[in-house]
Design an enzyme around this catalytic site. Structure first.
Site, mmCIF file in Angstrom:
data_model
loop_
_atom_site.group_PDB
_atom_site.id
_atom_site.type_symbol
_atom_site.label_atom_id
_atom_site.label_comp_id
_atom_site.label_asym_id
_atom_site.label_seq_id
_atom_site.Cartn_x
_atom_site.Cartn_y
_atom_site.Cartn_z
ATOM 1 N N CYS A 192 -2.144 -0.170 7.313
ATOM 2 C CA CYS A 192 -1.313 1.034 7.244
ATOM 3 C C CYS A 192 -1.429 1.861 8.523
ATOM 4 O O CYS A 192 -0.445 2.437 8.984
ATOM 5 C CB CYS A 192 -1.708 1.858 6.026
ATOM 6 S SG CYS A 192 -1.318 1.011 4.479
ATOM 7 N N GLU A 236 1.072 3.840 1.919
ATOM 8 C CA GLU A 236 1.640 4.240 3.207
ATOM 9 C C GLU A 236 2.781 3.306 3.626
ATOM 10 O O GLU A 236 3.843 3.759 4.053
ATOM 11 C CB GLU A 236 0.554 4.244 4.298
ATOM 12 C CG GLU A 236 -0.589 5.204 4.030
ATOM 13 C CD GLU A 236 -1.766 4.535 3.320
ATOM 14 O OE1 GLU A 236 -1.540 3.664 2.448
ATOM 15 O OE2 GLU A 236 -2.915 4.893 3.634
ATOM 16 N N CYS A 287 -5.840 2.243 5.676
ATOM 17 C CA CYS A 287 -6.547 1.005 6.022
ATOM 18 C C CYS A 287 -5.988 0.534 7.370
ATOM 19 O O CYS A 287 -4.978 1.060 7.840
ATOM 20 C CB CYS A 287 -6.313 -0.044 4.937
ATOM 21 S SG CYS A 287 -4.664 -0.775 4.993
ATOM 22 N N HIS A 322 0.855 -1.191 0.000
ATOM 23 C CA HIS A 322 0.000 0.000 0.000
ATOM 24 C C HIS A 322 0.891 1.242 0.000
ATOM 25 O O HIS A 322 2.076 1.172 0.370
ATOM 26 C CB HIS A 322 -0.889 0.012 1.244
ATOM 27 C CG HIS A 322 -1.995 -0.991 1.201
ATOM 28 N ND1 HIS A 322 -3.054 -0.978 2.073
ATOM 29 C CD2 HIS A 322 -2.200 -2.040 0.363
ATOM 30 C CE1 HIS A 322 -3.878 -1.986 1.781
ATOM 31 N NE2 HIS A 322 -3.383 -2.652 0.754
HETATM 32 ZN ZN LIG Z 1 -3.270 0.342 3.567
#
Ligand SMILES: [Zn+2]
Length: 155
Positions: free
Chosen positions: A85, A54, A82, A52
Protein backbone atom coordinates in the site's frame (compact mmCIF):
# COMPACT_ATOMS: atom_id res chain seq x y z
CA UNK A 1 -14.03 17.79 7.43
CA UNK A 2 -11.04 18.01 9.79
CA UNK A 3 -8.16 15.54 9.81
CA UNK A 4 -9.56 13.97 12.98
CA UNK A 5 -13.03 13.59 11.48
CA UNK A 6 -11.60 11.97 8.34
CA UNK A 7 -9.47 9.58 10.42
CA UNK A 8 -12.49 8.74 12.61
CA UNK A 9 -14.33 7.78 9.41
CA UNK A 10 -11.41 5.49 8.42
CA UNK A 11 -11.49 3.93 11.90
CA UNK A 12 -15.26 3.48 11.69
CA UNK A 13 -14.78 1.68 8.34
CA UNK A 14 -12.18 -0.62 9.97
CA UNK A 15 -14.66 -1.60 12.67
CA UNK A 16 -17.50 -2.12 10.20
CA UNK A 17 -15.13 -4.31 8.18
CA UNK A 18 -14.50 -6.58 11.18
CA UNK A 19 -18.26 -6.89 11.74
CA UNK A 20 -18.74 -7.81 8.05
CA UNK A 21 -16.02 -10.45 7.89
CA UNK A 22 -13.18 -8.34 6.48
CA UNK A 23 -9.81 -7.43 7.98
CA UNK A 24 -9.65 -4.66 10.61
CA UNK A 25 -8.58 -1.90 8.24
CA UNK A 26 -10.34 1.13 6.77
CA UNK A 27 -9.24 4.07 4.64
CA UNK A 28 -10.50 7.37 3.29
CA UNK A 29 -9.09 9.51 0.47
CA UNK A 30 -9.96 13.19 0.66
CA UNK A 31 -9.24 16.42 -1.18
CA UNK A 32 -9.54 19.75 0.61
CA UNK A 33 -11.32 18.03 3.52
CA UNK A 34 -13.93 16.39 1.31
CA UNK A 35 -14.17 12.61 0.99
CA UNK A 36 -13.44 11.35 -2.53
CA UNK A 37 -13.49 7.62 -1.72
CA UNK A 38 -13.77 5.17 1.15
CA UNK A 39 -12.68 1.57 1.46
CA UNK A 40 -11.96 -1.29 3.76
CA UNK A 41 -10.03 -4.53 3.68
CA UNK A 42 -11.74 -7.16 1.49
CA UNK A 43 -8.98 -9.79 1.23
CA UNK A 44 -11.04 -12.67 2.60
CA UNK A 45 -14.38 -11.45 1.23
CA UNK A 46 -13.14 -11.08 -2.38
CA UNK A 47 -10.39 -13.73 -2.18
CA UNK A 48 -7.99 -10.98 -3.23
CA UNK A 49 -4.73 -10.65 -1.27
CA UNK A 50 -4.23 -7.17 -2.75
CA UNK A 51 -7.63 -5.88 -1.56
CA UNK A 52 -6.16 -3.93 1.34
CA UNK A 53 -8.09 -0.86 2.51
CA UNK A 54 -5.64 1.59 0.96
CA UNK A 55 -5.40 -0.15 -2.44
CA UNK A 56 -9.20 -0.57 -2.58
CA UNK A 57 -9.68 3.11 -1.75
CA UNK A 58 -7.09 4.23 -4.32
CA UNK A 59 -8.90 2.18 -6.99
CA UNK A 60 -12.23 3.74 -6.01
CA UNK A 61 -10.85 7.31 -5.97
CA UNK A 62 -9.20 6.86 -9.38
CA UNK A 63 -12.41 5.45 -10.83
CA UNK A 64 -14.44 8.38 -9.44
CA UNK A 65 -12.01 11.05 -10.63
CA UNK A 66 -11.21 9.31 -13.91
CA UNK A 67 -7.44 9.49 -13.41
CA UNK A 68 -4.44 7.45 -12.27
CA UNK A 69 -2.93 10.51 -10.58
CA UNK A 70 -4.29 11.47 -7.15
CA UNK A 71 -2.07 14.53 -6.69
CA UNK A 72 -3.77 16.95 -4.34
CA UNK A 73 -5.45 14.17 -2.37
CA UNK A 74 -4.47 12.73 1.00
CA UNK A 75 -5.15 9.32 2.54
CA UNK A 76 -6.35 8.56 6.06
CA UNK A 77 -5.79 4.94 6.94
CA UNK A 78 -6.64 3.22 10.20
CA UNK A 79 -3.23 1.47 10.15
CA UNK A 80 0.23 2.34 8.87
CA UNK A 81 0.34 1.15 5.23
CA UNK A 82 2.03 -2.17 4.48
CA UNK A 83 4.81 -2.04 1.84
CA UNK A 84 2.34 -2.84 -0.98
CA UNK A 85 0.00 0.00 0.00
CA UNK A 86 2.92 2.32 0.74
CA UNK A 87 4.09 1.72 -2.83
CA UNK A 88 0.58 2.18 -4.22
CA UNK A 89 0.28 5.51 -2.38
CA UNK A 90 3.50 6.71 -4.03
CA UNK A 91 2.41 5.44 -7.45
CA UNK A 92 -0.92 7.29 -7.00
CA UNK A 93 0.96 10.50 -6.06
CA UNK A 94 -1.09 11.06 -2.92
CA UNK A 95 0.25 14.09 -1.04
CA UNK A 96 0.28 12.81 2.54
CA UNK A 97 -0.42 9.75 4.66
CA UNK A 98 -2.22 9.93 7.99
CA UNK A 99 -2.29 6.64 9.90
CA UNK A 100 -3.53 5.57 13.33
CA UNK A 101 -2.41 2.06 14.35
CA UNK A 102 1.16 1.26 13.35
CA UNK A 103 2.93 -1.79 11.89
CA UNK A 104 3.89 -3.04 15.37
CA UNK A 105 0.23 -2.95 16.44
CA UNK A 106 -0.63 -4.92 13.29
CA UNK A 107 2.16 -7.42 14.02
CA UNK A 108 0.79 -8.03 17.51
CA UNK A 109 -2.49 -9.32 16.07
CA UNK A 110 -0.83 -11.51 13.44
CA UNK A 111 -0.36 -9.33 10.34
CA UNK A 112 2.90 -9.46 8.34
CA UNK A 113 3.44 -5.76 7.66
CA UNK A 114 6.52 -5.44 9.85
CA UNK A 115 7.99 -8.72 8.55
CA UNK A 116 7.65 -7.56 4.91
CA UNK A 117 9.30 -4.22 5.75
CA UNK A 118 12.20 -6.21 7.28
CA UNK A 119 12.44 -8.38 4.17
CA UNK A 120 12.73 -5.33 1.88
CA UNK A 121 15.70 -4.10 3.88
CA UNK A 122 17.56 -7.42 3.37
CA UNK A 123 19.66 -8.24 0.25
CA UNK A 124 17.50 -10.35 -2.14
CA UNK A 125 19.65 -13.47 -1.73
CA UNK A 126 19.06 -13.52 2.04
CA UNK A 127 15.28 -13.06 1.98
CA UNK A 128 12.86 -15.81 3.07
CA UNK A 129 11.36 -15.84 -0.43
CA UNK A 130 14.03 -16.35 -3.09
CA UNK A 131 14.30 -14.02 -6.09
CA UNK A 132 16.20 -14.97 -9.23
CA UNK A 133 16.92 -12.94 -12.36
CA UNK A 134 15.74 -14.74 -15.51
CA UNK A 135 15.78 -13.68 -19.22
CA UNK A 136 16.66 -10.04 -18.52
CA UNK A 137 18.17 -9.68 -22.00
CA UNK A 138 14.78 -10.59 -23.54
CA UNK A 139 12.63 -8.54 -21.14
CA UNK A 140 14.69 -5.40 -21.70
CA UNK A 141 13.21 -5.17 -25.22
CA UNK A 142 9.91 -3.84 -23.80
CA UNK A 143 11.86 -1.16 -21.92
CA UNK A 144 13.63 -0.15 -25.12
CA UNK A 145 10.27 0.03 -26.92
CA UNK A 146 8.90 2.25 -24.13
CA UNK A 147 11.94 4.51 -24.19
CA UNK A 148 11.56 5.07 -27.94
CA UNK A 149 7.75 5.48 -27.93
CA UNK A 150 6.83 9.09 -28.72
CA UNK A 151 3.14 9.02 -27.74
CA UNK A 152 3.39 7.23 -24.38
CA UNK A 153 1.38 8.28 -21.32
CA UNK A 154 3.96 8.65 -18.58
CA UNK A 155 3.09 8.04 -14.97
ZN1 LIG B 1 -1.59 -2.92 2.61
Amino acid sequence: MTNEELMRRAIELSKTSVRNGGGPFGAVIARDGEIIAEGSNKVTIDNDPTAHAEVSTIREACKKLGTFDLSGCVIYTSCEPCPMCFGAIYWAHLEKIYYANDRKDAGKIGFDDDFIYEEIAIQPQYRKKPSEILLRNEAIEAFKMWELKDDKTEY
